[in-house]
Design an enzyme around this catalytic site. Structure first.
Site, PDB file in Angstrom:
ATOM      1  N   HIS A  10       9.963   3.610  -1.741  1.00 19.29           N
ATOM      2  CA  HIS A  10       9.251   3.029  -0.596  1.00 19.29           C
ATOM      3  C   HIS A  10       9.890   3.387   0.741  1.00 19.29           C
ATOM      4  O   HIS A  10      10.285   2.513   1.505  1.00 19.29           O
ATOM      5  CB  HIS A  10       9.156   1.497  -0.734  1.00 19.29           C
ATOM      6  CG  HIS A  10       8.236   1.062  -1.820  1.00 19.29           C
ATOM      7  ND1 HIS A  10       7.727  -0.215  -1.903  1.00 19.29           N
ATOM      8  CD2 HIS A  10       7.730   1.732  -2.878  1.00 19.29           C
ATOM      9  CE1 HIS A  10       6.942  -0.317  -2.971  1.00 19.29           C
ATOM     10  NE2 HIS A  10       6.937   0.855  -3.587  1.00 19.29           N
TER      11      HIS A  10
ATOM     12  N   GLU B 262      -4.363  -1.302   0.996  1.00 15.11           N
ATOM     13  CA  GLU B 262      -5.018  -1.753   2.228  1.00 15.11           C
ATOM     14  C   GLU B 262      -5.277  -0.614   3.204  1.00 15.11           C
ATOM     15  O   GLU B 262      -4.548   0.369   3.224  1.00 15.11           O
ATOM     16  CB  GLU B 262      -4.120  -2.781   2.957  1.00 15.11           C
ATOM     17  CG  GLU B 262      -3.823  -4.022   2.166  1.00 15.11           C
ATOM     18  CD  GLU B 262      -2.928  -4.992   2.936  1.00 15.11           C
ATOM     19  OE1 GLU B 262      -2.449  -4.618   4.038  1.00 15.11           O
ATOM     20  OE2 GLU B 262      -2.724  -6.115   2.443  1.00 15.11           O
TER      21      GLU B 262
ATOM     22  N   TYR C 131       1.225  -7.990   9.381  1.00  5.61           N
ATOM     23  CA  TYR C 131       0.214  -7.595   8.397  1.00  5.61           C
ATOM     24  C   TYR C 131       0.446  -8.207   7.013  1.00  5.61           C
ATOM     25  O   TYR C 131      -0.203  -7.815   6.049  1.00  5.61           O
ATOM     26  CB  TYR C 131       0.084  -6.068   8.381  1.00  5.61           C
ATOM     27  CG  TYR C 131      -0.587  -5.627   9.673  1.00  5.61           C
ATOM     28  CD1 TYR C 131      -1.961  -5.477   9.760  1.00  5.61           C
ATOM     29  CD2 TYR C 131       0.154  -5.494  10.848  1.00  5.61           C
ATOM     30  CE1 TYR C 131      -2.587  -5.152  10.954  1.00  5.61           C
ATOM     31  CE2 TYR C 131      -0.455  -5.175  12.055  1.00  5.61           C
ATOM     32  CZ  TYR C 131      -1.831  -5.016  12.101  1.00  5.61           C
ATOM     33  OH  TYR C 131      -2.447  -4.713  13.302  1.00  5.61           O
TER      34      TYR C 131
ATOM     35  N   TYR D  33       3.852  -5.241 -10.746  1.00  9.62           N
ATOM     36  CA  TYR D  33       3.411  -4.328 -11.807  1.00  9.62           C
ATOM     37  C   TYR D  33       3.421  -4.990 -13.182  1.00  9.62           C
ATOM     38  O   TYR D  33       2.691  -4.590 -14.079  1.00  9.62           O
ATOM     39  CB  TYR D  33       4.295  -3.078 -11.816  1.00  9.62           C
ATOM     40  CG  TYR D  33       4.117  -2.249 -10.561  1.00  9.62           C
ATOM     41  CD1 TYR D  33       2.892  -1.660 -10.263  1.00  9.62           C
ATOM     42  CD2 TYR D  33       5.167  -2.065  -9.669  1.00  9.62           C
ATOM     43  CE1 TYR D  33       2.711  -0.918  -9.113  1.00  9.62           C
ATOM     44  CE2 TYR D  33       4.993  -1.324  -8.508  1.00  9.62           C
ATOM     45  CZ  TYR D  33       3.770  -0.749  -8.244  1.00  9.62           C
ATOM     46  OH  TYR D  33       3.592  -0.016  -7.096  1.00  9.62           O
TER      47      TYR D  33
ATOM     48  N   GLN E 127      11.309   8.274  -4.813  1.00  6.74           N
ATOM     49  CA  GLN E 127      10.270   8.707  -3.871  1.00  6.74           C
ATOM     50  C   GLN E 127      10.880   9.360  -2.636  1.00  6.74           C
ATOM     51  O   GLN E 127      10.170   9.655  -1.679  1.00  6.74           O
ATOM     52  CB  GLN E 127       9.417   7.507  -3.454  1.00  6.74           C
ATOM     53  CG  GLN E 127       8.651   6.885  -4.614  1.00  6.74           C
ATOM     54  CD  GLN E 127       7.912   5.614  -4.211  1.00  6.74           C
ATOM     55  OE1 GLN E 127       8.056   5.110  -3.108  1.00  6.74           O
ATOM     56  NE2 GLN E 127       7.120   5.081  -5.130  1.00  6.74           N
TER      57      GLN E 127
END
Lengths: 368, 148
Positions: free
Chosen positions: A153, A245, A255, A266, A87
């Site tokens: 991430h 979220e 959080y 997963y 990513q």
């Protein structure tokens, strides 16, 4: 007169055909879409320059320039090399709030190598020369610590607060999720720094021994959206399998990831036994199963969230304290959607995902 | 019991055993990571999460079965041409097959597919689960030494 009418009719038809050739359009009762430009490779973000040009970041490392519906052959030059894997790569771009005076842009990208990489934030001046742009005066403002060895991430969304300070989302690095709860790590955090990279004196953990002073909020997973509207900071983040979220972020708050979540790994295994825990914030919107929220913008008192997995755009209403998902809008837009913003013309623009990404304009005919 | 059937029973039992043990180990590793953050996980919660995580078996069983089929075929050749203790070979094969597969999956997906194996201890515990499966298979098929 008849000849004039026929000529006008022909001209109108030709003009219409020409427009359709350039911009494939889809129309409904409330809006229509038109493709502004296409052919981006792994587009991630876009930003509008005051002169109408549009900068589009490609994760492969380019900043393409769209002018008058065409992608210029010359991309922005002198863009720092990013770590393109998983990513990772070139991520977000944002103009400084005083761009018209200082020509400053901010870029986030994955920096490093397989053995050690991180989310990095830089500033640069955008120099224009003829038909081309280049970056100059590049300053590294922030590099997340510790370095990670998974190319996943990074998050990397940038926002600017009213006082000029910068917020940046830092993902948990996937394999390092517990670090989202540790204040001696930047992973899984939103950090806040000044324009020059220094730490604001009023950051919540500045005085806490062992804590990274840049941390502004923590307990995040992979948060690719950050929007500030009327002084309220809205954020969304990818859960794993479920547990996406939308949050309103306040300084110093936790959080919850990975101690609380509605999602599972997963493979179906539990991330945690808890969906709530003392001193941890509940999301204001939860999407289970996941929609994979990728971007968000604020337009005419509504939040618009794009999704990758659900290939949709959600409209959310908010009063600054609560958020309600009103469901999917602009259903004519198909495919994984990577980014959304409001253009200079006050219309929504979205970027699709993939190696033939498109920049699409959404013209709302009944603005509410 | 016919040899072929004995191998099938051995493979199924070994696969089931390793998958259950591996799942249990993985859950304990995940809970341990949460406890390192000072998160309180009472015994009842631990047991509930451990049982709930057996939901991963449908996705885990085929992978473990494939690991064992490949690993035990290689083991049969090793036993035949190198010799040595057949049970020991299968114990090693079970462990190596599981660990190798997890490492390959990580190299391909660029992430750790089973969170409980992110640490070296977690990875080795999954290998231990594979070793148990290898032992189970060897014991069930022990009367068919010419087989795999």
């Amino acid at each position: 007169m008849k000849k004039l009418s026929v000529t006008l009719l022909l001209l109108t038809g030709l003009a219409s055909a020409a427009i359709n050739a350039q911009h494939s359009a889809t129309e409904t009762d409330d809006y229509y879409t038109s493709v502004v430009a296409s052919g981006f490779d792994q587009a991630w973000a876009h930003e509008f320059l005051p002169n109408g040009d549009i900068l589009v970041t490609e994760r492969v490392g380019n900043i393409k320039v769209v002018r008058d519906g065409k992608i210029l052959s010359q991309a922005v030059s002198n863009v720092p090399e990013s770590y393109y894997a998983g990513q990772g790569g070139l991520l977000d771009i944002m103009l400084d709030s005083d761009f018209s005076n200082n020509r400053t842009v901010y870029l986030s990208y994955a920096f490093g190598s397989p053995d050690g990489n991180a989310t990095r934030l830089i500033s640069a001046t955008l120099d224009a020369s003829g038909d081309s742009y280049s970056l100059d005066n590049i300053n590294t403002l922030f590099t997340a610590s510790p370095l990670i060895q998974t190319p996943q991430h990074y998050s990397g969304r940038i926002a600017q607060m009213d006082d000029g300070s910068l917020l940046l989302t830092i993902g948990d690095g996937f394999d390092y999720r517990e670090q989202a709860q540790r204040l001696d790590s930047h992973l899984g955090k939103i950090i806040r720094i000044n324009r020059d990279g220094s730490v604001p004196a009023d950051n919540p953990f500045v005085a806490q021994q062992g804590a990274k002073p840049e941390i502004w909020s923590y307990g995040h997973r992979n948060h690719q959206s950050l929007v500030i509207a009327d002084g309220v900071v809205y954020q969304n983040e990818h859960g794993p399998k479920g547990g996406d979220e939308v949050n309103i972020i306040e300084a110093g708050l936790n959080y919850g990831w990975p101690v609380i979540t509605q999602g599972r790994d997963y493979n179906g295994a539990s991330v945690t036994p808890y969906t709530e825990y003392p001193d941890m914030q509940q999301p204001l919107v939860d999407w289970t199963p996941s929609i994979a929220p990728s971007s968000m913008t604020f337009h005419l008192n509504k939040l618009y969230v794009t999704s990758l997995a659900e290939e949709s755009i959600h409209m959310l209403t908010t009063d600054g304290e609560t958020i309600n998902d009103q469901g999917i809008v602009f259903e004519a837009i198909e495919g994984r959607i990577r980014d959304i913003s409001v253009g200079l013309d006050n219309h929504l623009y979205v970027l699709t995902d993939g190696d033939q990404a498109e920049l699409i304009k959404i013209t709302q005919t009944r603005l509410k | 019991m016919p040899n072929f059937l004995r191998h099938i029973v051995g493979l199924v039992t070994a696969t089931l055993t390793t998958s259950v043990v591996g799942s249990v180990f993985s859950t304990q590793s995940v809970i341990s990571s949460l406890q390192s953050l000072d998160v309180d996980v009472p015994l009842a919660t631990r047991l509930s999460m451990t049982v709930g995580d057996l939901a991963i078996l449908p996705s885990l069983l085929p992978i473990v079965a494939m690991c064992f089929i490949v690993g035990f075929i290689v083991t049969a050749f090793c036993v035949r041409y190198i010799g040595g203790n057949r049970t020991a070979w299968h114990i090693v094969a079970g462990a190596v097959a599981l660990i190798t597969t997890l490492l390959i999956v990580k190299a391909v997906l660029l992430i750790t597919a089973i969170a409980g194996t992110r640490s070296l201890l977690g990875l080795l515990s999954f290998g231990f689960a594979g070793a148990i499966g290898g032992w189970v298979y060897a014991k069930i098929t022990t009367q068919t030494s010419a087989g795999i």
